[in-house]
Design a protein around this motif. Structure first.
Motif, PDB file in Angstrom:
ATOM      1  N   LEU A   8      40.963  63.884  65.829  1.00 14.74           N
ATOM      2  CA  LEU A   8      40.391  65.057  65.181  1.00 14.74           C
ATOM      3  C   LEU A   8      41.451  66.008  64.651  1.00 14.74           C
ATOM      4  CD1 LEU A   8      37.807  66.651  64.518  1.00 14.74           C
ATOM      5  CD2 LEU A   8      37.946  67.653  66.805  1.00 14.74           C
ATOM      6  N   PHE A   9      42.460  66.307  65.469  1.00  9.43           N
ATOM      7  CA  PHE A   9      43.453  67.307  65.082  1.00  9.43           C
ATOM      8  C   PHE A   9      44.553  66.730  64.190  1.00  9.43           C
ATOM      9  CE2 PHE A   9      41.358  69.621  68.438  1.00  9.43           C
ATOM     10  CZ  PHE A   9      41.393  70.928  67.965  1.00  9.43           C
ATOM     11  N   LYS A  10      44.353  65.511  63.703  1.00  3.02           N
ATOM     12  CA  LYS A  10      45.226  64.955  62.680  1.00  3.02           C
ATOM     13  C   LYS A  10      44.712  65.283  61.275  1.00  3.02           C
ATOM     14  CE  LYS A  10      48.338  62.880  65.238  1.00  3.02           C
ATOM     15  NZ  LYS A  10      49.775  63.216  65.176  1.00  3.02           N
ATOM     16  N   HIS A  11      43.561  65.940  61.207  1.00  2.81           N
ATOM     17  CA  HIS A  11      42.997  66.354  59.925  1.00  2.81           C
ATOM     18  C   HIS A  11      43.459  67.791  59.631  1.00  2.81           C
ATOM     19  CE1 HIS A  11      40.171  62.939  59.419  1.00  2.81           C
ATOM     20  NE2 HIS A  11      40.202  62.913  60.739  1.00  2.81           N
ATOM     21  N   PRO A  12      44.398  67.992  58.689  1.00  9.19           N
ATOM     22  CA  PRO A  12      44.986  69.323  58.447  1.00  9.19           C
ATOM     23  C   PRO A  12      43.957  70.393  58.103  1.00  9.19           C
ATOM     24  CG  PRO A  12      46.244  67.614  57.323  1.00  9.19           C
ATOM     25  CD  PRO A  12      44.997  66.958  57.829  1.00  9.19           C
ATOM     26  N   ASN A  13      42.978  70.054  57.270  1.00 10.81           N
ATOM     27  CA  ASN A  13      41.981  71.047  56.887  1.00 10.81           C
ATOM     28  C   ASN A  13      41.173  71.537  58.089  1.00 10.81           C
ATOM     29  OD1 ASN A  13      42.617  71.248  54.234  1.00 10.81           O
ATOM     30  ND2 ASN A  13      40.909  70.037  53.474  1.00 10.81           N
ATOM     31  N   PHE A  14      40.859  70.611  58.990  1.00  4.01           N
ATOM     32  CA  PHE A  14      40.111  71.016  60.179  1.00  4.01           C
ATOM     33  C   PHE A  14      40.945  71.959  61.046  1.00  4.01           C
ATOM     34  CE2 PHE A  14      39.178  70.506  64.693  1.00  4.01           C
ATOM     35  CZ  PHE A  14      37.864  70.937  64.715  1.00  4.01           C
ATOM     36  N   VAL A  15      42.225  71.648  61.232  1.00  2.37           N
ATOM     37  CA  VAL A  15      43.104  72.497  62.033  1.00  2.37           C
ATOM     38  C   VAL A  15      43.190  73.895  61.418  1.00  2.37           C
ATOM     39  CG1 VAL A  15      45.468  72.817  62.855  1.00  2.37           C
ATOM     40  CG2 VAL A  15      44.443  70.538  62.872  1.00  2.37           C
ATOM     41  N   HIS A  16      43.314  73.955  60.096  1.00  3.58           N
ATOM     42  CA  HIS A  16      43.373  75.228  59.370  1.00  3.58           C
ATOM     43  C   HIS A  16      42.104  76.044  59.631  1.00  3.58           C
ATOM     44  CE1 HIS A  16      45.346  77.100  55.639  1.00  3.58           C
ATOM     45  NE2 HIS A  16      44.454  77.963  56.075  1.00  3.58           N
ATOM     46  N   PHE A  17      40.977  75.375  59.486  1.00  2.00           N
ATOM     47  CA  PHE A  17      39.680  76.015  59.695  1.00  2.00           C
ATOM     48  C   PHE A  17      39.522  76.474  61.138  1.00  2.00           C
ATOM     49  CE2 PHE A  17      34.980  75.546  60.335  1.00  2.00           C
ATOM     50  CZ  PHE A  17      34.584  76.513  59.441  1.00  2.00           C
ATOM     51  N   TRP A  18      39.971  75.653  62.068  1.00  2.00           N
ATOM     52  CA  TRP A  18      39.891  75.941  63.510  1.00  2.00           C
ATOM     53  C   TRP A  18      40.661  77.211  63.860  1.00  2.00           C
ATOM     54  CZ3 TRP A  18      43.395  75.543  67.792  1.00  2.00           C
ATOM     55  CH2 TRP A  18      42.788  75.408  69.038  1.00  2.00           C
ATOM     56  N   ILE A  19      41.873  77.355  63.320  1.00  2.00           N
ATOM     57  CA  ILE A  19      42.692  78.541  63.592  1.00  2.00           C
ATOM     58  C   ILE A  19      42.041  79.793  63.011  1.00  2.00           C
ATOM     59  CG2 ILE A  19      44.922  79.647  63.155  1.00  2.00           C
ATOM     60  CD1 ILE A  19      46.173  76.847  63.179  1.00  2.00           C
ATOM     61  N   GLY A  20      41.482  79.661  61.796  1.00  2.00           N
ATOM     62  CA  GLY A  20      40.805  80.803  61.191  1.00  2.00           C
ATOM     63  C   GLY A  20      39.618  81.267  62.005  1.00  2.00           C
ATOM     64  N   GLN A  21      38.918  80.315  62.605  1.00  2.00           N
ATOM     65  CA  GLN A  21      37.770  80.653  63.431  1.00  2.00           C
ATOM     66  C   GLN A  21      38.206  81.401  64.691  1.00  2.00           C
ATOM     67  OE1 GLN A  21      34.724  80.145  62.368  1.00  2.00           O
ATOM     68  NE2 GLN A  21      33.780  81.099  64.155  1.00  2.00           N
ATOM     69  N   ILE A  22      39.325  81.014  65.255  1.00  2.00           N
ATOM     70  CA  ILE A  22      39.837  81.714  66.437  1.00  2.00           C
ATOM     71  C   ILE A  22      40.106  83.175  66.104  1.00  2.00           C
ATOM     72  CG2 ILE A  22      41.825  81.945  67.976  1.00  2.00           C
ATOM     73  CD1 ILE A  22      42.030  78.947  68.101  1.00  2.00           C
ATOM     74  N   ALA A  23      40.776  83.425  64.976  1.00  2.00           N
ATOM     75  CA  ALA A  23      41.123  84.803  64.600  1.00  2.00           C
ATOM     76  C   ALA A  23      39.871  85.646  64.379  1.00  2.00           C
ATOM     77  CB  ALA A  23      41.986  84.792  63.339  1.00  2.00           C
ATOM     78  N   SER A  24      38.869  85.084  63.691  1.00  2.00           N
ATOM     79  CA  SER A  24      37.643  85.825  63.422  1.00  2.00           C
ATOM     80  C   SER A  24      36.862  86.113  64.702  1.00  2.00           C
ATOM     81  CB  SER A  24      36.772  85.026  62.447  1.00  2.00           C
ATOM     82  OG  SER A  24      35.547  85.679  62.222  1.00  2.00           O
ATOM     83  N   SER A  25      36.733  85.103  65.547  1.00  2.00           N
ATOM     84  CA  SER A  25      36.004  85.280  66.797  1.00  2.00           C
ATOM     85  C   SER A  25      36.730  86.250  67.728  1.00  2.00           C
ATOM     86  CB  SER A  25      35.820  83.927  67.490  1.00  2.00           C
ATOM     87  OG  SER A  25      35.059  84.059  68.668  1.00  2.00           O
ATOM     88  N   PHE A  26      38.061  86.172  67.737  1.00  2.00           N
ATOM     89  CA  PHE A  26      38.860  87.077  68.545  1.00  2.00           C
ATOM     90  C   PHE A  26      38.585  88.524  68.139  1.00  2.00           C
ATOM     91  CE2 PHE A  26      42.421  86.926  71.511  1.00  2.00           C
ATOM     92  CZ  PHE A  26      42.901  88.234  71.478  1.00  2.00           C
ATOM     93  N   ALA A  27      38.533  88.765  66.821  1.00  2.00           N
ATOM     94  CA  ALA A  27      38.277  90.113  66.305  1.00  2.00           C
ATOM     95  C   ALA A  27      36.910  90.616  66.737  1.00  2.00           C
ATOM     96  CB  ALA A  27      38.378  90.105  64.781  1.00  2.00           C
ATOM     97  N   PHE A  28      35.899  89.754  66.625  1.00  2.00           N
ATOM     98  CA  PHE A  28      34.535  90.177  66.931  1.00  2.00           C
ATOM     99  C   PHE A  28      34.337  90.444  68.411  1.00  2.00           C
ATOM    100  CE2 PHE A  28      29.979  89.533  67.647  1.00  2.00           C
ATOM    101  CZ  PHE A  28      29.455  90.394  66.684  1.00  2.00           C
ATOM    102  N   GLN A  29      34.963  89.624  69.254  1.00  2.00           N
ATOM    103  CA  GLN A  29      34.801  89.815  70.693  1.00  2.00           C
ATOM    104  C   GLN A  29      35.477  91.089  71.188  1.00  2.00           C
ATOM    105  OE1 GLN A  29      32.705  88.151  72.499  1.00  2.00           O
ATOM    106  NE2 GLN A  29      32.212  86.859  70.736  1.00  2.00           N
ATOM    107  N   MET A  30      36.652  91.385  70.674  1.00  2.00           N
ATOM    108  CA  MET A  30      37.291  92.654  71.024  1.00  2.00           C
ATOM    109  C   MET A  30      36.429  93.818  70.562  1.00  2.00           C
ATOM    110  SD  MET A  30      41.421  92.422  70.630  1.00  2.00           S
ATOM    111  CE  MET A  30      41.395  92.209  68.853  1.00  2.00           C
ATOM    112  N   LEU A  31      35.880  93.672  69.359  1.00  2.00           N
ATOM    113  CA  LEU A  31      35.038  94.723  68.803  1.00  2.00           C
ATOM    114  C   LEU A  31      33.800  94.959  69.666  1.00  2.00           C
ATOM    115  CD1 LEU A  31      34.415  96.631  66.413  1.00  2.00           C
ATOM    116  CD2 LEU A  31      33.309  94.689  65.286  1.00  2.00           C
TER     117      LEU A  31
END
Length: 403
Positions: free
Chosen positions: A4-27
């Motif tokens: 799964l993590f050999k797919h670059p686009n998925f890894v990119h998307f996965w990291i972006g999701q972490i940042a967005s979710s991190f922001a919302f949970q702190m909020l």
């Protein structure tokens, strides 16, 4: 098969999701604690959830159409930038000492509107980034990303709040902006596969599809009613402050406990995907969710409360993975936006509307009875849904072709 993590686009998307979710949970930690601090009212906490849910409900037909007709990546970029600017309002309000309950309600409406457009677009992107055979693992991995943020976000958010709400909101805004940039750089080519006329039938296509598929209808509605009745996250500030006698740091720990259980379960499911008896497993998981809710309601110990919430999060993750995978696998790509939008209403009903329900029942019956009633109601729903949706109970595999 490529990992799964050999797919670059998925890894990119996965990291972006972490940042967005991190922001919302702190909020969420900041808004919950500050609102209760300003009003000392359980109803006010519930109204925050309602303010986030109503735009999602009212815009369901519009956002699904938008996700099916326009570039889903750009939708995510625009909505996350909007959320960053909305949090900026709270930063300004706290810096100038003008923050109020009405300002928080207004920001909750803006956040709910932005998330209404983001959620179906974000969900519909995933199947286009990886092979369908890896979708179940991808759903679990995306859940892991979210839960990593849910664990770190509230815990760190509670600590940052000690430095002041301004610092917390500024940190949340920065994470939203980072996620915005990451999504902007994602390599994703969107093409409209259908140009069917825009009419009532087209707009209601997602709801019609879900209603016609008893397995999907049963899974999304079961998850909705379970979290709607059993979810007590809106009451965590009250539990932390009035029952467990702790502060913002304790609230952060309580918020991250369900995420810890969900993270552990999502990691397990990513490595060991469900291959048999998925219907029975889903019903069992939701029943355990109800039992864990009752234990949490009866607890007067921080440690026991955290253990109950951890079990609650783990059981909920099983339900989430099964539901999400079923929806993605059985929905044609040209309908994924509308179906995801309809599914988002079910999710929003269980989360934001569930917060409102918890606030109302707590105001009527008290915090502890409200939580216990919710847990008992969840178990009752499991029994009823087993009778109403026998096809879901009998479902053996996630992929219908292999069932």
């Amino acid at each position: 098969m490529q990992p799964l993590f050999k797919h670059p686009n998925f890894v990119h998307f996965w990291i972006g999701q972490i940042a967005s979710s991190f922001a919302f949970q702190m909020l969420s930690v900041g808004i919950g604690w500050q609102m209760y601090d300003l009003t000392n009212s359980p109803m006010a906490l519930g109204l925050v959830g309602l303010c986030q849910f109503l735009p999602q409900l009212l815009l369901t037909l519009v956002v699904g159409h938008v996700a099916d007709r326009y570039n889903r990546r750009l939708i995510c970029v625009c909505t996350r930038f909007t959320m960053a600017m909305t949090v900026g309002i709270l930063v300004y309000g706290n810096m100038t000492s003008t923050v109020s309950a009405n300002m928080i309600y207004t920001c909750a409406v803006l956040l709910g509107t932005a998330r209404a457009f983001e959620m179906p677009a974000n969900q519909a992107i995933l199947p286009n980034l990886i092979p369908s055979a890896l979708l179940s693992r991808a759903v679990s991995a995306m859940a892991s990303a979210r839960e990593i943020s849910v664990i770190a976000g509230p815990a760190l958010g509670g600590l940052i709040y000690l430095l002041g709400p301004t610092t917390l909101y500024a940190s949340s805004m920065s994470c939203f902006l980072l996620s915005c940039v990451i999504m902007f750089l994602l390599r994703y080519n969107f093409t409209v596969t259908t140009k069917s006329p825009i009419n009532i039938e087209h707009l209601f296509g997602g709801l019609t599809f879900i209603r016609g598929n008893k397995v999907i209808l049963g899974s999304v509605s079961l998850d909705m009613f379970a979290v709607l009745l059993g979810g007590a996250t809106a009451l965590l500030p009250i539990v932390a402050k009035d029952i467990l006698q702790t502060g913002p740091w304790g609230l952060g720990l309580l918020r991250c406990a369900p995420a810890l259980g969900a993270l552990l379960m999502s990691v397990y499911l990513a490595r060991h995907p469900l291959t048999h008896s998925v219907g029975k497993i889903m019903f069992a998981a939701v029943a355990i969710f109800g039992v864990a809710t009752i234990v949490f309601g009866l607890s007067e110990s921080l440690i026991l409360s955290m253990l109950a919430l951890t079990l609650l999060g783990a059981s909920d993750m099983i339900s989430v993975v099964i539901r999400s995978t079923l929806v993605q696998l059985e929905t044609p790509d040209d309908m994924r936006g509308r179906v995801s939008a309809a599914n988002s209403v079910f999710i929003g009903s269980s989360n934001q509307l569930g917060e409102f329900e918890s606030g109302v029942t707590a105001a009527w019956f008290g915090v502890v009875p409200a939580i216990i009633i919710g847990g008992v109601g969840t178990i009752a729903v499991v029994g009823l849904w087993m009778h109403l949706f026998p096809d879901l109970l009998k479902r053996r595999t996630l992929d219908k072709e292999n069932d």
